[in-house]
Design an enzyme around this catalytic site. Structure first.
Site, PDB file in Angstrom:
ATOM      1  N   GLU A   1      49.648 -53.390  16.278  1.00  0.00           N
ATOM      2  CA  GLU A   1      48.963 -52.088  16.297  1.00  0.00           C
ATOM      3  C   GLU A   1      49.627 -51.154  17.302  1.00  0.00           C
ATOM      4  O   GLU A   1      49.850 -49.968  17.019  1.00  0.00           O
ATOM      5  CB  GLU A   1      47.489 -52.268  16.694  1.00  0.00           C
ATOM      6  CG  GLU A   1      46.673 -53.123  15.737  1.00  0.00           C
ATOM      7  CD  GLU A   1      46.746 -54.609  16.056  1.00  0.00           C
ATOM      8  OE1 GLU A   1      47.804 -55.076  16.528  1.00  0.00           O
ATOM      9  OE2 GLU A   1      45.753 -55.309  15.816  1.00  0.00           O
TER      10      GLU A   1
ATOM     11  N   LEU B   1      59.576 -91.524   7.721  1.00  0.00           N
ATOM     12  CA  LEU B   1      58.783 -90.604   8.548  1.00  0.00           C
ATOM     13  C   LEU B   1      57.937 -89.674   7.674  1.00  0.00           C
ATOM     14  O   LEU B   1      56.768 -89.403   7.994  1.00  0.00           O
ATOM     15  CB  LEU B   1      59.705 -89.802   9.476  1.00  0.00           C
ATOM     16  CG  LEU B   1      59.027 -88.840  10.452  1.00  0.00           C
ATOM     17  CD1 LEU B   1      57.939 -89.526  11.267  1.00  0.00           C
ATOM     18  CD2 LEU B   1      60.069 -88.224  11.389  1.00  0.00           C
TER      19      LEU B   1
ATOM     20  N   LEU C   1      70.774 -81.401  15.066  1.00  0.00           N
ATOM     21  CA  LEU C   1      69.500 -80.711  14.821  1.00  0.00           C
ATOM     22  C   LEU C   1      69.399 -79.373  15.536  1.00  0.00           C
ATOM     23  O   LEU C   1      68.337 -78.962  15.971  1.00  0.00           O
ATOM     24  CB  LEU C   1      68.297 -81.584  15.210  1.00  0.00           C
ATOM     25  CG  LEU C   1      68.079 -82.833  14.385  1.00  0.00           C
ATOM     26  CD1 LEU C   1      66.815 -83.555  14.868  1.00  0.00           C
ATOM     27  CD2 LEU C   1      67.942 -82.516  12.903  1.00  0.00           C
TER      28      LEU C   1
ATOM     29  N   ALA D   1      69.480 -90.058  -0.738  1.00  0.00           N
ATOM     30  CA  ALA D   1      70.714 -90.652  -0.218  1.00  0.00           C
ATOM     31  C   ALA D   1      71.045 -91.875  -1.067  1.00  0.00           C
ATOM     32  O   ALA D   1      70.164 -92.432  -1.731  1.00  0.00           O
ATOM     33  CB  ALA D   1      70.537 -91.077   1.241  1.00  0.00           C
TER      34      ALA D   1
ATOM     35  N   TRP E   1      77.408 -84.211   0.932  1.00  0.00           N
ATOM     36  CA  TRP E   1      76.239 -83.343   0.952  1.00  0.00           C
ATOM     37  C   TRP E   1      75.641 -83.281  -0.440  1.00  0.00           C
ATOM     38  O   TRP E   1      76.371 -83.078  -1.393  1.00  0.00           O
ATOM     39  CB  TRP E   1      76.608 -81.915   1.388  1.00  0.00           C
ATOM     40  CG  TRP E   1      77.142 -81.858   2.778  1.00  0.00           C
ATOM     41  CD1 TRP E   1      78.423 -81.716   3.163  1.00  0.00           C
ATOM     42  CD2 TRP E   1      76.369 -81.939   3.988  1.00  0.00           C
ATOM     43  NE1 TRP E   1      78.527 -81.695   4.533  1.00  0.00           N
ATOM     44  CE2 TRP E   1      77.269 -81.826   5.054  1.00  0.00           C
ATOM     45  CE3 TRP E   1      75.006 -82.083   4.256  1.00  0.00           C
ATOM     46  CZ2 TRP E   1      76.845 -81.868   6.384  1.00  0.00           C
ATOM     47  CZ3 TRP E   1      74.613 -82.119   5.573  1.00  0.00           C
ATOM     48  CH2 TRP E   1      75.523 -82.010   6.620  1.00  0.00           C
TER      49      TRP E   1
ATOM     50  N   ARG F   1      65.715 -73.407  10.803  1.00  0.00           N
ATOM     51  CA  ARG F   1      65.753 -74.109  12.094  1.00  0.00           C
ATOM     52  C   ARG F   1      65.700 -73.119  13.252  1.00  0.00           C
ATOM     53  O   ARG F   1      65.108 -73.388  14.291  1.00  0.00           O
ATOM     54  CB  ARG F   1      67.060 -74.896  12.222  1.00  0.00           C
ATOM     55  CG  ARG F   1      67.079 -76.215  11.508  1.00  0.00           C
ATOM     56  CD  ARG F   1      68.398 -76.883  11.808  1.00  0.00           C
ATOM     57  NE  ARG F   1      68.527 -78.162  11.129  1.00  0.00           N
ATOM     58  CZ  ARG F   1      69.606 -78.939  11.213  1.00  0.00           C
ATOM     59  NH1 ARG F   1      70.653 -78.539  11.922  1.00  0.00           N
ATOM     60  NH2 ARG F   1      69.658 -80.087  10.587  1.00  0.00           N
TER      61      ARG F   1
ATOM     62  N   ARG G   1      72.944 -73.560  13.612  1.00  0.00           N
ATOM     63  CA  ARG G   1      74.326 -73.131  13.854  1.00  0.00           C
ATOM     64  C   ARG G   1      74.762 -72.037  12.869  1.00  0.00           C
ATOM     65  O   ARG G   1      74.330 -72.001  11.740  1.00  0.00           O
ATOM     66  CB  ARG G   1      75.262 -74.330  13.735  1.00  0.00           C
ATOM     67  CG  ARG G   1      74.992 -75.360  14.819  1.00  0.00           C
ATOM     68  CD  ARG G   1      75.995 -76.486  14.804  1.00  0.00           C
ATOM     69  NE  ARG G   1      75.934 -77.285  13.605  1.00  0.00           N
ATOM     70  CZ  ARG G   1      75.041 -78.253  13.390  1.00  0.00           C
ATOM     71  NH1 ARG G   1      74.109 -78.511  14.283  1.00  0.00           N
ATOM     72  NH2 ARG G   1      75.062 -78.946  12.276  1.00  0.00           N
TER      73      ARG G   1
ATOM     74  N   ALA H   1      72.145 -95.886  -1.458  1.00  0.00           N
ATOM     75  CA  ALA H   1      71.591 -97.044  -0.758  1.00  0.00           C
ATOM     76  C   ALA H   1      72.287 -97.259   0.585  1.00  0.00           C
ATOM     77  O   ALA H   1      71.678 -97.705   1.558  1.00  0.00           O
ATOM     78  CB  ALA H   1      71.721 -98.286  -1.627  1.00  0.00           C
TER      79      ALA H   1
HETATM   80  C1  AOF Z   1      46.533 -58.259  17.447  1.00  0.00           C
HETATM   81  N1  AOF Z   1      47.745 -57.825  17.068  1.00  0.00           N
HETATM   82  O1  AOF Z   1      49.923 -58.134  16.745  1.00  0.00           O
HETATM   83  C2  AOF Z   1      48.662 -59.971  17.461  1.00  0.00           C
HETATM   84  C3  AOF Z   1      47.360 -60.432  17.793  1.00  0.00           C
HETATM   85  O2  AOF Z   1      48.999 -63.455  24.338  1.00  0.00           O
HETATM   86  P1  AOF Z   1      48.662 -62.143  23.737  1.00  0.00           P
HETATM   87  O3  AOF Z   1      48.063 -61.172  24.695  1.00  0.00           O
HETATM   88  O4  AOF Z   1      49.816 -61.540  22.981  1.00  0.00           O
HETATM   89  O5  AOF Z   1      47.491 -62.408  22.683  1.00  0.00           O
HETATM   90  C4  AOF Z   1      47.713 -63.266  21.633  1.00  0.00           C
HETATM   91  C5  AOF Z   1      46.467 -63.351  20.789  1.00  0.00           C
HETATM   92  O6  AOF Z   1      46.166 -62.076  20.212  1.00  0.00           O
HETATM   93  C6  AOF Z   1      46.672 -64.285  19.589  1.00  0.00           C
HETATM   94  O7  AOF Z   1      46.278 -65.598  19.899  1.00  0.00           O
HETATM   95  C7  AOF Z   1      45.795 -63.652  18.529  1.00  0.00           C
HETATM   96  O8  AOF Z   1      44.445 -64.018  18.707  1.00  0.00           O
HETATM   97  C8  AOF Z   1      45.969 -62.181  18.819  1.00  0.00           C
HETATM   98  N2  AOF Z   1      47.172 -61.716  18.149  1.00  0.00           N
HETATM   99  N3  AOF Z   1      46.324 -59.555  17.757  1.00  0.00           N
HETATM  100  O9  AOF Z   1      45.577 -57.464  17.510  1.00  0.00           O
HETATM  101  C9  AOF Z   1      48.820 -58.599  17.066  1.00  0.00           C
HETATM  102  N4  AOF Z   1      49.736 -60.785  17.517  1.00  0.00           N
HETATM  103 ZN    ZN Z   2      46.185 -57.033  19.982  1.00  0.00          ZN
END
Ligand code: AOF
Ligand code: ZN
Length: 362
Positions: A45, A294, A195, A153, A161, A175, A198, A155
């Site tokens: 915002e 896994l 991991l 893969a 690849w 990643r 790159r 055996a």
């Molecule tokens: C919003 N607009 O763009 C986001 C929100 O650590 P802070 O201060 O950045 O707060 C993070 C928390 O704010 C996050 O856990 C979520 O609840 C909210 N994120 N809220 O109005 C945003 N990223």
């Molecule tokens: Zn906010």
């Protein structure tokens, strides 16, 4: 449009949610947009309001997440919207964060119309955040490449690849955007992977995590090597009960001496408690690049949220080839949870299938 803008924050915003905001006039003409670029930085915002300037007065703000009502690292967005003089706010997902929620109510107190209009794509975007808020676990995606007939893969372990270069590039890009990458000891011993991301832009420092109950990771394994000093230490998940002998303790000490961080698995080598601990440290997205053992364990613990499957144009036709998941031996098909097929895309000669199992309360 707000969703599309928000997704540009992937890799920067986490462990915060990706959030996008569009400011429009009464006729629906777009005045400005903004998004949450990086955790700790301005919220969507505030980013959009800065671009709109005085044109925000009397305007409509569309946000993918309910504006926050707290002062954390920044904020509160509710007050920023009030100060800018917007007349109406539409948000798609209610903020489940107990520290930040309440923005809509605050806006109404200040005489601004605020509406919750659920939107599927906005919910989709917020899923990793919603899951962590509701369950304390990271969002877990597995990725693998397989042949048409389901082999990951041969055996003897040969898997390089299966997929084409375009698919592999996509994997490196992903990643570079996740908080952590998880693999298993089988993959470490067989492929000795680094991991790391790159030849792509790295958005955040990935943690590397190895599921290694018996602490068999070789001290000179690539996964323990640090490309840069600031990278987080590689985490080795061991089962303290399975190998409670002297040589196990020695292997653990050796790994620690190599800079690894050793973390305990739960009873019976279960992953959930360790993954919960990692989420508590800010791991909100986890990419699993591992063998079938896994992946099967994650399925057993119902931890897998989604899978990205690359199908390469090969028929291996080998009875004992490796499979992407094993170890469950279900007796009836009906008992196996069905995923949803979210997308089918083409990457060179590979098909990329995206499946989802997660059921996140929203
Ligand atoms: C919003 N607009 O763009 C986001 C929100 O650590 P802070 O201060 O950045 O707060 C993070 C928390 O704010 C996050 O856990 C979520 O609840 C909210 N994120 N809220 O109005 C945003 N990223
Ligand atoms: Zn906010």
């Amino acid at each position: 449009m707000a969703v599309r803008v928000a997704s540009r924050g992937h890799g920067g915003a986490e462990p915060n949610p990706m959030v996008g905001c569009v400011i429009a006039d009464r006729n629906g003409n777009v005045i400005a947009d903004g998004y949450h670029r990086r955790c700790g930085g301005p919220h969507a915002e505030v980013d959009a309001l800065a671009a709109a300037g005085s044109r925000a007065r009397g305007a409509l703000a569309l946000v993918t997440l309910e504006p926050c009502n707290h002062r954390g690292r920044t904020g509160p967005c509710s007050e920023a919207l009030v100060a800018a003089g917007v007349s109406e706010v539409i948000y798609a997902v209610a903020d489940p964060n107990p520290l930040a929620k309440g923005g809509a109510a605050r806006l109404r107190e200040c005489g601004i119309r605020a509406f919750h209009v659920p939107h599927a794509a906005a919910t989709e975007l917020a899923l990793p955040f919603l899951k962590r808020m509701h369950t304390g676990l990271p969002w877990i995606s597995a990725k693998w490449a397989q042949s048409i007939d389901g082999a990951v893969a041969l055996a003897n372990g040969d898997s390089q690849w299966l997929s084409g270069t375009r698919s592999r590039r996509l994997v490196h890009r992903e990643r570079a955007r996740v908080d952590a990458i998880l693999t298993g000891i089988g993959t470490v011993l067989e492929d000795d992977p680094r991991l790391t991301a790159r030849e792509v832009r790295v958005h955040r420092a990935q943690r590397r995590v190895v599921f290694d109950p018996d602490a068999r990771t070789p001290p000179d394994a690539n996964v323990l090597k640090q490309d840069n000093e600031s990278a987080a230490p590689t985490t080795i998940l061991v089962d303290p009960t399975s190998g409670n002998d002297l040589s196990f303790a020695r292997r653990v000490d050796l790994l620690a001496a190599r800079g690894a961080r050793v973390m305990p698995l739960g009873p019976g080598g279960t992953l959930e408690t360790a993954l919960r601990a990692l989420a508590g440290e800010g791991v909100s997205t986890l990419l699993v690049e591992a063998g079938g053992g896994l992946v099967g364990r994650l399925l057993r613990e119902q931890l897998l949220d989604e899978a990205w499957v690359f199908v390469a144009p090969l028929l291996v036709a080998d009875d004992v080839a490796r499979r992407s998941a094993r170890g469950l031996a279900p007796e009836v098909l009906a008992a196996i949870p069905r995923g949803r097929l979210l997308s089918v895309r083409r990457r060179g000669e590979d098909a990329l299938l995206h499946y989802r199992w997660a059921r996140v309360a929203t």
